[in-house]
Design an enzyme around this catalytic site. Structure first.
Site, PDB file in Angstrom:
ATOM      1  N   ASP A 120       0.827  -1.205   0.000  1.00 52.14           N
ATOM      2  CA  ASP A 120       0.000   0.000   0.000  1.00 52.14           C
ATOM      3  C   ASP A 120       0.859   1.252   0.000  1.00 52.14           C
ATOM      4  O   ASP A 120       1.532   1.545   0.985  1.00 52.14           O
ATOM      5  CB  ASP A 120      -0.902  -0.030   1.236  1.00 52.14           C
ATOM      6  CG  ASP A 120      -1.833   1.156   1.324  1.00 52.14           C
ATOM      7  OD1 ASP A 120      -2.035   1.817   0.290  1.00 52.14           O
ATOM      8  OD2 ASP A 120      -2.353   1.416   2.420  1.00 52.14           O
ATOM      9  N   ASP A 307      -2.095   5.954  -5.417  1.00 48.16           N
ATOM     10  CA  ASP A 307      -2.303   5.028  -4.308  1.00 48.16           C
ATOM     11  C   ASP A 307      -2.603   3.617  -4.792  1.00 48.16           C
ATOM     12  O   ASP A 307      -3.689   3.337  -5.295  1.00 48.16           O
ATOM     13  CB  ASP A 307      -3.447   5.555  -3.445  1.00 48.16           C
ATOM     14  CG  ASP A 307      -3.725   4.675  -2.239  1.00 48.16           C
ATOM     15  OD1 ASP A 307      -2.879   3.824  -1.923  1.00 48.16           O
ATOM     16  OD2 ASP A 307      -4.772   4.842  -1.614  1.00 48.16           O
TER      17      ASP A 307
END
Length: 526
Positions: A120, A307
């Site tokens: 992430d 992201d």
């Protein structure tokens, strides 16, 4: 964990509300889920981790995303060549999980204990369940770290707690070696989770999170694993790159490369833009186009966070609504929006053409305070943290929100030289395309070929997404369901307007995260 991604997830959660239409959508959507597991291998001096797929349900996707979603909230481009496929690059092939998330396997300790984690870029800590997790059911369904079995373990013991909208993860810090592909990062501080306070962690098909964001957003300022890779000279080039395979039927889900770039997975040269704010990989983005028409919202620049932990594309509600209208997406009909159009549409039009500053129109109409803007958030995280608290009073903001959207839409109509009557009719129709509370909107699969391209301007260059790239499909034949890859996310100034360029965008464009030069690069994926 990244709050922006969490915001997107909150909208996904409402798919699970007990309404028949949503249940049908859920069942169809379930068929689409895929998970990624990493199997290490090496070739050409690069460490490669192969991925395997398996079908998962929407609840699992929802829960996995909850666990990584807390805290998220344009200048010129350059073109440079990195060490492509260098002997120091560590390649981690990824697994395509419903085109929704990318997981891989790491090892902690000596000998390594394996864990499946989410990679992430919107968070910066590493955490996995602890063998000392006794009172959380979730821990009994996932791999747990056992310090007594590692010869390289060092006790830390400091308490740590990470809060989420649906619960929290708490535990203590420990230190041990972490293996990622063929690389071994020594003495990495990570969190042993002893309490996972949400059903989400029980149902998720992942064990923990490996954050690739900056240390500025690391809980307790712990040095992220990626930083230690560089400091321990495990990589020569201070970059990592993602190739995300958006074909859910493909064997390989993608690759994450540490310290290099795999030239097989992109075409041409990358366009680089600088990181504008450390913490998240935040960049500046220019104008946003639907087909060939500018929306006007980002002509002066918008912030965008790149992201890997967000599956879709998130942006301001007015623009998402225009996209929904352009592609025929079915959202929630907003009575408040239509009421504002009916009562104030003419006045909004007249005020704008008379020269009133757009930011003050809604204040003059008495629908908003603070010069036409709702009170600004100090950051993305607060927007998410306050969401549940504000639900009871959200109705008071609806007329203001509707007015602000109408001001943007009227400006767009004036730019298109539309008449007032035409514009008011258009505004009324846009109200019917407002994103539903779940954030996602279904569309007619047979109309994909007629939909417009959606274009982002990054580094003064256009980056277009075709309908095939931004529409998500699941099922086949009459059971096929198509869903828009765009969801609404509203962050007020000065932090917003804000876009989240998630996996829908990264799947179309190979992405380099360059820590050494503090920039992000994009090139067409191959």
């Amino acid at each position: 964990m990244s709050a922006l991604d969490f915001y997107t997830l909150l909208r996904l959660n409402s798919i699970l509300h007990p309404r028949m239409g949503n249940k049908i959508l859920l069942k169809a959507f379930c068929l689409w889920a895929l998970t990624y597991f990493l199997l290490p291998a090496s070739s050409n001096g690069l460490v490669r981790i192969g991925l395997k797929k398996r079908h998962l349900d929407l609840q699992t996707i929802k829960d996995a995303r909850i666990a990584r979603q807390e805290g998220k909230a344009g200048v010129g481009a350059s073109s440079r060549v990195h060490d492509l496929g260098s002997s120091d690059g560590d390649i981690i092939p990824l697994k395509n999980y419903l085109d929704a998330q990318y997981l891989g396997e790491i090892g902690i300790g000596s000998p390594p204990q394996n864990f499946t984690v989410i990679f992430d870029t919107g968070s910066s800590n590493l955490w996995v369940p602890s063998s000392k997790c006794y009172f959380s059911i979730a821990c009994y369904f996932h791999s747990k770290y056992k310090s007594s079995r590692s010869s390289t373990y060092t006790k830390n013991g400091n308490f740590c707690e990470i809060h989420y909208g649906s619960g929290s993860v708490s535990g203590f810090f420990s230190q041990d070696n972490v293996q990622v592909g063929d690389l071994v990062v020594k003495d990495q501080v990570f969190v042993e989770a002893t309490k996972e306070g949400s059903l989400s962690f029980l149902l998720g098909k992942f064990d923990g999170i490996l954050g690739l964001g900056f240390q500025e957003i690391s809980v307790e300022n712990v040095v992220p694993l990626w930083y230690n890779m560089m400091q321990q000279d495990l990589v020569d080039d201070e970059v990592f790159s993602f190739w995300l395979n958006r074909n859910p039927e493909a064997k390989d889900g993608g690759e994450l490369v540490f310290g290099g770039v795999d030239p097989k997975h992109f075409k041409g040269k990358h366009t680089y833009v600088p990181v504008t704010q450390k913490g998240y990989w935040q960049i500046n983005m220019g104008d946003f186009l639907i087909g060939k028409h500018s929306t006007g919202l980002c002509e002066g620049g918008c912030a965008a966070i790149v992201d890997s932990g967000t599956s879709l594309l998130a942006g301001p509600t007015p623009i998402i609504t225009e996209i929904n209208h352009a592609i025929g997406a079915e959202g929630l009909v907003s009575a408040e929006c239509k009421e504002v159009v009916s009562h104030y549409g003419d006045l909004i039009w007249e005020l704008i053409i008379s020269g009133v500053q757009p930011s003050k129109v809604c204040a003059q109409l008495g629908l908003c305070i603070f010069n036409g803007a709702k009170s600004a958030s100090t950051g993305i995280e607060s927007v998410v943290e306050k969401e549940n608290k504000e639900k009871s009073s959200a109705g008071n903001d609806l007329p203001c929100t509707a007015c602000q959207m109408l001001v943007i839409w009227v400006q767009n109509q004036l730019r298109e030289k539309a008449t007032k009557e035409t514009a008011i009719n258009y505004l009324d129709k846009l109200c019917e395309s407002l994103p539903s509370p779940m954030g996602q909107s279904s569309i007619d699969c047979n109309s994909i070929s007629t939909m417009p391209n959606i274009t982002f301007t990054i580094g003064d260059k256009p980056f277009s997404l075709t309908p095939e790239q931004y529409i998500l499909k699941t099922g086949e034949g009459i059971a096929q369901v198509c869903i828009s890859g765009f969801v609404a996310l509203d962050v007020p100034p000065p932090r917003g307007p804000l876009w989240i360029l998630g996996d829908v965008f990264m799947g179309a464009y190979h992405t380099i995260f360059d820590y050494g030069n503090l920039e992000v690069g994009f090139a067409e994926a191959a």
